[in-house]
Scaffold this motif. Structure first.
Motif: not given
Ligand SMILES: Cc1cc2nc3c(=O)[nH]c(=O)nc-3n(C[C@H](O)[C@H](O)[C@H](O)COP(=O)(O)O)c2cc1C
Ligand code: SF4
Ligand code: FES
Lengths: 166, 521
Positions: A22-32, A34-38, A57-65
């Motif tokens: 839920q938290t990831a979904a909330k932040h995924a659309a905002s620019q940059g 990831l850090l506020p999400c974490l 990673a899935t929410a932000f279209s990134l790899s887990t790494a």
């Protein structure tokens, strides 16, 4: 007993995962975002569960790494469970000049907890920090969101008793 | 008679007891049936006097009492209600006559401590938003020209001329541009950004809005370090009020111009104060330094033209646009124009914020403002300019505080931090700390810093343990040279400064005879 235990663990895992998602979904659309999400995940859970980096990673279209790379870069972020409260001892130069080296050396003995560990009976973690912006009145410490100045080994235990919630 | 009482909510004021004093005051006033209004203001930065209580009654103006302890409060309240406050042991006289403040030239910090930090009406009554109102009548080029006339140089450390940076961003092509405020203030011994954000947040917001108009940016970010939770709350509250009052948003003061602002928190990384690492962090990446070129002014945040400036640089913009660039440039010395907010810290009687024209001597700051060391022992070393600044010895203290004079001594003024050490300091340990800090905070992008700092720390481990040989010192000097010359950014490039200045100025702490030392250097 056993099955009941594993059920609770399962339920807890599911709820962790839900919070992360839920938290990831909330932040995924905002620019940059990831850090506020974490930050928000850690504020809610006390840490960022390794098992669910994949959901982020899935929410932000990134790899887990890539997400792991970000989490591991920042001193504030951690992937293992921790006490919700923290005591930070400033170990930077201005505080060194006013006595923090003694504080740093003696704090573990006085409080009964090592740096980067959670106190065995009290609900906080002990950390080092490098400057709290209170350099004119050091040595400085931070307990949760409050900063204290002119702290020494003698005044420390009382401060901790007053400020830390058991 | 109406009585207004001011007690600060600044981090340092509270750290030395302002919250407890405020609670005690409320209780004592209740007992004494005193009628008054309590204002929780920001601090004036005279931290030696905190907790400071200011009382405004009738025609006397604001009277100061400090440093006040909880035990002092009942007698202070009695002295106010019954008269005779001049004889109270905490009485300092009218605020305007406190020597610490009287001898400063306050431009950027003039409003700090005057009122409640997020009271917009108070900000306006004290001249706030005159700069923006003026800027809204000017073309972008005219705003940039005004900044050039002021001679303003970046206050974040590198002292780059702000007008030139803004010209580059203004001239850059791009639909979307950004203003980024560097509020990472990681240097030990510095707190001016924090003090300003907690005491006068609108000044920063106004300065950023003006800079947006100047370069054509409609969005700004404040990258704030996570160690500053009070500043975060204050900025967020102030931004909400500014939006509600039309000072931020899609229609600035009814002009049709847009500027939006957001606070983003750092996560405990010193290197994220370096502007390109900061941009990566804002993008949600590891805070790794980027190679330049491209300049952030051309390809910055999300690849768009971006002006990155320090809190104090952006705050100064408000008064420059309000009173004119020429007025600002009247202050200072040589190419160090305007005022510099110095921050006096460490082992010092009276630490705090001192805004003075460039050129005041270090000696004067430490002894006249600071009153010497807190321990009462002699000053032995002073680190100027943060963790990457040089350690000066007690016979170098007559240096005038300008960018040029410190560079001549092989040091730097940086963000204006001054950390005083007494004669109990072990300079080998300070050099060790500098290498250790670099090793811990290095972003890892380049080898001289990533590996050099670890090797440097190992050598200094032996120096601190008194097991070093003169070969070790030769190795240390070599490492410093490599780091200086081959590092990508100033983290690796300047860490040798505290290390080598400690060795040069305090060789006796490095456990070698003069003879061996000369061979090493
Ligand atoms: C290791 C390192 C740390 C830095 N930390 C800060 C900082 O905390 N705050 C800051 O304003 N500038 C810092 N800087 C300087 C910035 O890179 C940059 O020069 C500055 O933000 C530009 O703004 P200014 O021109 O207004 O000074 C740092 C630089 C380096 C190399
Ligand atoms: S000098 Fe250090 S901090 Fe700077 S880019 Fe190289 S490794 Fe990163
Ligand atoms: S160095 Fe400790 S608060 Fe700044």
């Amino acid at each position: 007993m056993l099955s009941k235990h594993s059920l609770t663990v399962k339920a807890m895992k599911a709820s962790l995962e839900k919070t992360v998602e839920q938290t990831a979904a909330k932040h995924a659309a905002s620019q940059g975002g990831l850090l506020p999400c974490l930050h928000e995940i850690q504020a809610k859970l006390g840490y960022i569960p390794n098992a669910h980096l994949e959901n982020i990673a899935t929410a932000f279209s990134l790899s887990t790494a890539e997400v792991h790379g970000v989490v591991s870069f920042y001193h504030d972020l951690r992937t293992s469970p921790s006490a919700p409260q923290s005591i930070q001892i400033c170990c930077a130069e201005a505080c060194q000049a006013s006595g923090s080296r003694e504080l740093e050396a003696g704090v573990a003995g006085v409080l009964g907890v090592e740096f980067d560990e959670t106190h065995p009976t009290h609900n906080y973690r002990l950390e080092r920090v490098y400057c709290l912006g209170n350099c004119a009145c050091g040595p400085s410490i931070r307990i949760n969101d409050d900063v204290y100045g002119r702290v020494d080994l003698e005044s420390l235990p009382q401060l901790v008793t007053e400020a830390v919630q058991l | 008679m109406t009585i207004t009482v001011y007690i600060s909510q600044d981090t340092t004021a509270v750290a030395v007891g302002a919250e407890r004093v405020a609670t005690a005051f409320v209780q004592a006033a209740l007992n004494a049936e005193l009628n008054y209004t309590l204002v929780r203001n920001g601090s004036r930065g005279a931290f030696g006097l905190e907790p400071l209580i200011e009382i405004e009654m009738g025609a006397q103006g604001r009277l100061a009492f400090g440093p006040v302890s909880v035990a002092d409060v009942p007698s202070l309240v009695t002295a106010i209600t019954d008269g005779g406050y001049e004889r109270h042991s905490n009485y300092l006289g009218p605020v305007s006559t406190i020597p610490w403040l009287e001898n400063q030239t306050r431009i950027t910090f003039k409003r700090c401590g005057e009122g409640a930090p997020t009271d917009l009406a108070n900000y306006r009554a004290l001249g706030g938003y005159r700069g923006l109102e003026h800027a809204l009548t000017l073309s972008p080029q005219a705003i940039v020209d005004e900044i050039k006339v002021s001679g303003l140089r970046g206050r974040g450390g590198a002292a780059f001329p702000t007008g030139i940076k803004w010209q580059t961003v203004l001239d850059a092509q791009g639909e979307q541009k950004y203003i980024v405020c560097n509020a990472d203030e990681g240097d030990s011994g510095t707190f001016a950004d924090r003090l300003l954000m907690e005491a006068d947040p609108y000044q920063l917001i106004e300065g950023m809005t003006i800079s947006g108009l100047a370069v054509g940016a409609t969005k700004g970010f404040i990258y704030l370090r996570s160690e500053y939770p009070r500043a975060q709350k204050m900025l967020e509250r102030a931004i909400d009020v500014a939006i509600a009052e039309g000072y931020l948003g899609a229609d600035l003061c009814g002009s049709g111009q847009r500027f939006e602002l957001e606070v983003r928190m750092g996560a405990g990384s010193y290197i994220c104060g370096e502007e390109t690492a900061l941009l990566n962090s804002l993008e949600g990446k590891r805070g790794v330094v980027r190679a330049k070129p491209p300049l952030p002014a051309l390809e910055g945040l999300f690849g768009k033209p971006t002006a990155v400036n320090n809190v104090l640089t952006l705050a100064s913009v408000s008064s420059i646009l309000a009173d004119g660039g020429a007025e600002y440039a009247r202050h200072g010395l040589d190419r160090s124009k305007g005022t510099m907010p110095l921050q006096l810290a460490g082992n010092i009687q009276r630490g705090g914020l001192i805004e003075v024209p460039f050129g005041v001597s270090l000696n004067k700051v430490i002894n006249e403002w600071g009153g010497g060391t807190r321990s009462g022992r002699p000053v032995r070393a002073v680190q100027v300019g943060g963790p990457l600044g040089a350690y000066l010895s007690s016979d170098q203290l007559d240096v005038p505080l300008t960018y040029e004079a410190l560079a001549e001594l092989g040091g730097m003024l940086g963000h204006g931090g001054i950390v005083v050490f007494d004669d109990t300091v072990d300079m080998a340990k300070q050099a060790h700390f500098a290498m250790d800090f670099c090793a811990k905070e290095s972003c890892g992008k380049c080898t001289p810093c990533r590996i050099g700092a670890v090797r440097g720390r190992e050598v200094l481990d032996r120096v601190v343990d008194s097991t070093a040989s003169s070969n070790d010192l030769i190795l240390l000097c070599d490492l410093c040279e490599t780091m200086e010359q081959a590092s990508l950014c100033a983290m690796g490039g300047l860490t040798p400064l505290p290390v080598k200045s400690a060795m040069d100025n305090f060789p006796e702490d490095f456990g070698v005879t003069d003879n061996q030392y000369e061979v090493a250097v």
